[in-house]
Design an enzyme around this catalytic site. Structure first.
Site, mmCIF file in Angstrom:
data_model
loop_
_atom_site.group_PDB
_atom_site.id
_atom_site.type_symbol
_atom_site.label_atom_id
_atom_site.label_comp_id
_atom_site.label_asym_id
_atom_site.label_seq_id
_atom_site.Cartn_x
_atom_site.Cartn_y
_atom_site.Cartn_z
ATOM 1 N N ARG A 164 -2.033 3.699 0.885
ATOM 2 C CA ARG A 164 -3.211 4.163 1.121
ATOM 3 C C ARG A 164 -4.266 4.096 0.001
ATOM 4 N NH1 ARG A 164 -5.943 9.202 3.281
ATOM 5 N NH2 ARG A 164 -7.766 8.665 4.454
ATOM 6 N N HIS A 202 -8.417 2.614 -0.473
ATOM 7 C CA HIS A 202 -8.745 3.470 -1.296
ATOM 8 C C HIS A 202 -9.877 3.247 -2.990
ATOM 9 C CE1 HIS A 202 -9.344 6.659 2.367
ATOM 10 N NE2 HIS A 202 -9.007 5.253 2.271
ATOM 11 N N ASN A 230 -12.130 10.502 1.327
ATOM 12 C CA ASN A 230 -10.944 10.978 0.791
ATOM 13 C C ASN A 230 -10.113 12.764 0.390
ATOM 14 O OD1 ASN A 230 -10.296 8.522 -0.891
ATOM 15 N ND2 ASN A 230 -11.925 8.640 -2.120
ATOM 16 N N HIS A 268 -1.230 1.497 9.332
ATOM 17 C CA HIS A 268 -0.539 1.951 10.027
ATOM 18 C C HIS A 268 0.397 2.742 11.055
ATOM 19 C CE1 HIS A 268 -5.488 3.534 10.384
ATOM 20 N NE2 HIS A 268 -4.971 4.007 9.018
#
Length: 316
Positions: free
Chosen positions: A59, A63, A91, A190
Site C-alpha cells: 500500500r 499511495h 493516509n 486486498h
C-alpha cells in the site's frame, strides 16, 4: 557545416535521452550489487515479525506512486517548508510501514552510502512483500530518484477512496496510465491486510442486496454502529495472510468488505475480469505482477532530477 550540425543534433539527442531516462533492472549492478539482497533481508525480518506488514508495504508504494509519481514523496515528514502527505486524509492514521523502509534504507546506506534511492527501496519492498506472503514476484525496474517536495493537496485528491463508485475508480487509475484491468488486478492486493471499522460501517449496516447477510452480521460484532472507529477487520476472512485470488471469490459471494471492493462485481464493465481472476489464480498473479511494474513506472524522477536521500523521511 555538416559536422557542426551533427554535433548539435547529437547533443540534443543525448539531452532528450537523459530527460527520458529509462528505469532498468540492472541499474545498481555495478554501484551497489548487494542492494536488493540487503533490502529483501530487511523486509523478510519485518514480515516475519508481523505478517500484516506485507499489505502495508504494498500500500505504501501505491499511495506514493499515485501522488506526483513514484518519488518517495510520501515518506517525507512534516517540516516548516513541507506539508507532509502522511497527514492527508487517505493516509492519516492508516498508512504504515515507514519505519520498515527506514530500516532497509539504513542497511543499504551501510554498504553503499548515497547510492540507492528511497523510491527504489519502496518498489523493491513491495515486490518482496508480495512474494513473502505467497503472491507473485517480478523483476523490479530501478533508477528512480527521490523528490525534494511532497504534495498534501494531491494526496487528498488523487488517491482512490473506499466509497468510490466504479466509474471514479476506473477514471482515477486511467489518469495514472493504468487500465481497467490493471485497476482490478491491483485491487486484489486486498487479499491481505485489514481495514478500519469506519471505512466499512455503512456497508455492513446497509441491509443492501450487494452484501451477504451472514458476512455483514459477522463483521458487525467488531464494528458497532457508533464508536470503535479504529477496530480492524481482515479484508479477506478466508486467507487473510496470503496474497491469492480468494479476494475475487469473496466478491462472487457478496463478501467484499469495502464498497470499492464489491463494486467491481456489480453488473458493470469489470465483472468479467473479477470472474476470470476468481477462476484462475495464474491469470491474477500474472496480471498483478504486470500492473505493479506498470504502477512503478508512474512519473519517476531519473537522471539529474531529484536527489538520493540519506534518510527517507527528510531532505539531505
Amino acid at each position: 557545416m555538416t559536422s557542426s550540425f551533427i554535433a548539435i543534433f547529437s547533443l540534443l539527442l543525448l539531452s532528450t535521452m537523459q530527460c527520458h531516462a529509462q528505469l532498468s533492472s540492472t541499474f545498481y549492478d555495478r554501484t551497489c550489487p548487494n542492494a536488493l539482497t540487503t533490502i529483501r533481508t530487511s523486509i523478510r525480518q519485518a514480515i516475519s515479525r508481523e505478517r500484516r506488514m506485507a499489505a502495508s508495504l504494498i500500500r505504501l508504494l501505491f499511495h506514493d506512486c499515485f501522488v506526483q509519481g513514484c518519488d518517495a514523496s510520501l515518506l517525507l515528514d512534516e517540516t516548516p517548508t513541507i506539508v507532509s502527505e502522511k497527514t492527508a486524509l487517505p493516509n492519516l492514521g492508516s498508512v504504515r510501514g515507514f519505519g520498515i523502509i527506514e530500516d532497509a534504507k539504513r542497511e543499504v546506506e551501510k554498504i553503499c552510502p548515497g547510492v540507492v534511492s528511497c523510491a527504489d527501496i519502496l518498489a523493491v519492498a513491495a515486490r518482496d512483500a508480495s512474494s513473502l506472503v505467497g503472491g507473485p514476484s517480478w523483476t523490479v525496474k530501478l533508477g528512480r530518484r527521490d523528490s525534494t517536495t511532497a504534495s498534501h493537496t494531491l494526496a487528498e485528491t488523487d488517491l482512490p477512496g473506499p466509497f468510490d463508485p466504479l466509474s471514479r475508480l476506473i477514471s482515477g487509475f486511467a489518469n495514472k496510465g493504468l487500465s481497467t484491468r490493471d485497476m482490478v488486478a491491483l485491487s486484489g492486493s486486498h487479499s491481505i491486510g485489514q481495514a478500519q471499522c469506519f471505512l466499512f460501517r455503512d456497508r455492513i449496516y446497509s441491509n443492501g442486496t450487494d452484501i451477504d447477510a451472514g458476512f455483514a452480521s459477522t463483521r458487525r460484532r467488531q464494528c458497532p454502529q457508533e464508536d470503535q472507529n479504529g477496530n480492524l477487520a481482515p479484508l479477506d476472512l478466508v486467507t487473510p495472510n496470503q496474497l491469492d485470488n480468494n479476494y475475487f471469490k469473496n466478491l462472487r459471494q457478496r463478501k467484499g468488505l469495502l464498497q470499492s471492493d464489491q463494486v467491481l462485481l456489480s453488473g458493470g464493465s469489470t465483472d468479467d475480469i473479477v470472474l476470470e481472476y476468481s477462476n484462475s489464480p495464474r491469470a491474477f498473479a500474472s496480471d498483478f505482477a504486470a500492473a505493479m511494474i506498470k504502477m512503478g513506472d508512474i512519473s519517476p524522477l531519473t537522471g539529474q532530477n531529484g536527489i538520493i536521500r540519506t534518510v527517507c523521511g527528510a531532505i539531505n
